[in-house]
Design an enzyme around this catalytic site. Sequence first.
Site, PDB file in Angstrom:
ATOM      1  CB  SER A 181      -0.960  -0.003   1.189  1.00 53.53           C
ATOM      2  OG  SER A 181      -0.280  -0.264   2.401  1.00 53.53           O
ATOM      3  CG  HIS A 209      -3.670  -0.915  -2.450  1.00 56.41           C
ATOM      4  ND1 HIS A 209      -4.085   0.387  -2.292  1.00 56.41           N
ATOM      5  CD2 HIS A 209      -3.321  -1.351  -1.214  1.00 56.41           C
ATOM      6  CE1 HIS A 209      -3.971   0.731  -1.023  1.00 56.41           C
ATOM      7  NE2 HIS A 209      -3.509  -0.307  -0.344  1.00 56.41           N
ATOM      8  CE  LYS A 241      -7.402   1.076   0.566  1.00 56.40           C
ATOM      9  NZ  LYS A 241      -6.913   0.073   1.486  1.00 56.40           N
TER      10      LYS A 241
HETATM   11  C1  LIG Z   1      -6.948  -0.045   2.985  1.00 64.00           C
HETATM   12  C2  LIG Z   1      -6.386  -1.360   3.294  1.00 64.00           C
HETATM   13  C3  LIG Z   1      -7.010  -2.229   4.202  1.00 64.00           C
HETATM   14  C4  LIG Z   1      -8.184  -1.810   5.024  1.00 64.00           C
HETATM   15  O1  LIG Z   1      -9.343  -1.756   4.279  1.00 64.00           O
HETATM   16  P1  LIG Z   1     -10.547  -0.863   4.852  1.00 64.00           P
HETATM   17  O2  LIG Z   1     -11.740  -1.373   4.142  1.00 64.00           O
HETATM   18  O3  LIG Z   1     -10.203   0.541   4.520  1.00 64.00           O
HETATM   19  O4  LIG Z   1     -10.603  -1.094   6.322  1.00 64.00           O
HETATM   20  C5  LIG Z   1      -6.482  -3.485   4.362  1.00 64.00           C
HETATM   21  N1  LIG Z   1      -5.373  -3.865   3.708  1.00 64.00           N
HETATM   22  C6  LIG Z   1      -4.725  -3.055   2.856  1.00 64.00           C
HETATM   23  C7  LIG Z   1      -3.504  -3.528   2.153  1.00 64.00           C
HETATM   24  C8  LIG Z   1      -5.201  -1.764   2.643  1.00 64.00           C
HETATM   25  O5  LIG Z   1      -4.550  -0.929   1.857  1.00 64.00           O
END
Ligand SMILES: *Cc1c(COP(=O)(O)O)cnc(C)c1O
Length: 389
Positions: A181, A209, A241
């Site tokens: 990330s 992602h 996302k």
């Molecule tokens: C954003 C993210 C999460 C968390 O997801 P949310 O739905 O925002 O809680 C988990 N793992 C990774 C790699 C992320 O980038």
Amino acid sequence: MAENSLNQALQAGLEQARKDSLYRSRRTLLPQGGPRVRMNGRSLLNFCSNDYLGLKDHPDICKAFKAGIDKFGAGSGASSLVTGYTIAHAALEEELAEFVGRERALLCSTGYMANLGVATSLAGRGDTIIEDRLNHASLIDGARLSGARLKRYQHADLRSFQQHLQQAGGKVLVMTDALFSMDGDEAPLAGLAQQCRNNDATLMVDDAHGIGVMGPGGSGTLAARGLDMAAVPVLMGTLGKAFGTFGAFIAGSEFLIDTLVQKARAYIYTTALPPALAQAGRAALAVVKDSDHRREHLQQLIRQLREGGRQLGLNFIESKTPIQPLLVGDPKQALELSNQLEKRGILVTAIRPPTVPAGTSRLRITLSAGHGKEDVELLLEALDKCRVN
Ligand SMILES: *Cc1c(COP(=O)(O)O)cnc(C)c1O
């Protein structure tokens, strides 16, 4: 602790964080549609959201969300195992499972909670969880909560991974981000899958992602690499996302999902996602599948930014994804660069420890299909004028 001494201790901690340029604050934004936001009365171009396909204000998705509220109300009213689970949740789960080529999916409130649920259901005391050093905080926290022994290998290093794997005791669960990330690079997924198979370890991949962005029809990084349910039995994807909405899912076998329903406390003991959000998620899935043009445009923007950055001699981390971090190093300089960009109308937050390792503070620039070529031009111009060293 008496209230006075509590506040004194807190104040001292906050002051120290400020001194170290590690103090965090939130920016209060007024979204203006697309990548533009208003902040302190000024319009800025946002280059740090995770809305990779530019879908968060897509009319079909917003319409489905509103219609979902009219049909189901604003909230779910209970946890999924009581009365919070509706036909909207069930339909989205079925559609997501098919999308990623797994038997079943479980819709969770957030990716953070999905990761806690997986780790605590599949490993416990006496077991081992092995993770990449740069994994997302939720994967680390899940392992800690599980009570299993947590081992972390050098980033994306199969040899370091193998050493931990050979020494592991009990059941072994391996967890990794597919695309990291804060770095935007990809895990050595095929190698991890092979070694897990050879050693009877379970591989779980967090594709927060990659889902929507990578693979045929946006079906994710595992699909892009030809890794099916046998190679990677546990897949996690998020809807906050590239899907532009909110929520997350775990996908895998019938037995996996059934086990999570019995055991995942982060799923069981929390209010179910509002059904209207599940309806928005279903509309988002339809748009994501139909978004090859958005994914192509996004790839063009990535090439444009990297090529432009190379010409300017900028220190981009090697990455082929919409996450294009500019390495700065010192947290104070990263903050300074972020502030300078803001004055030029560009919003990019500085990412500092403990989110990233000490000495690797950075600007995490992200691109979205909602950006135009001219937006990337503006970003490059601003970066050229704002150097701190
Ligand atoms: C954003 C993210 C999460 C968390 O997801 P949310 O739905 O925002 O809680 C988990 N793992 C990774 C790699 C992320 O980038």
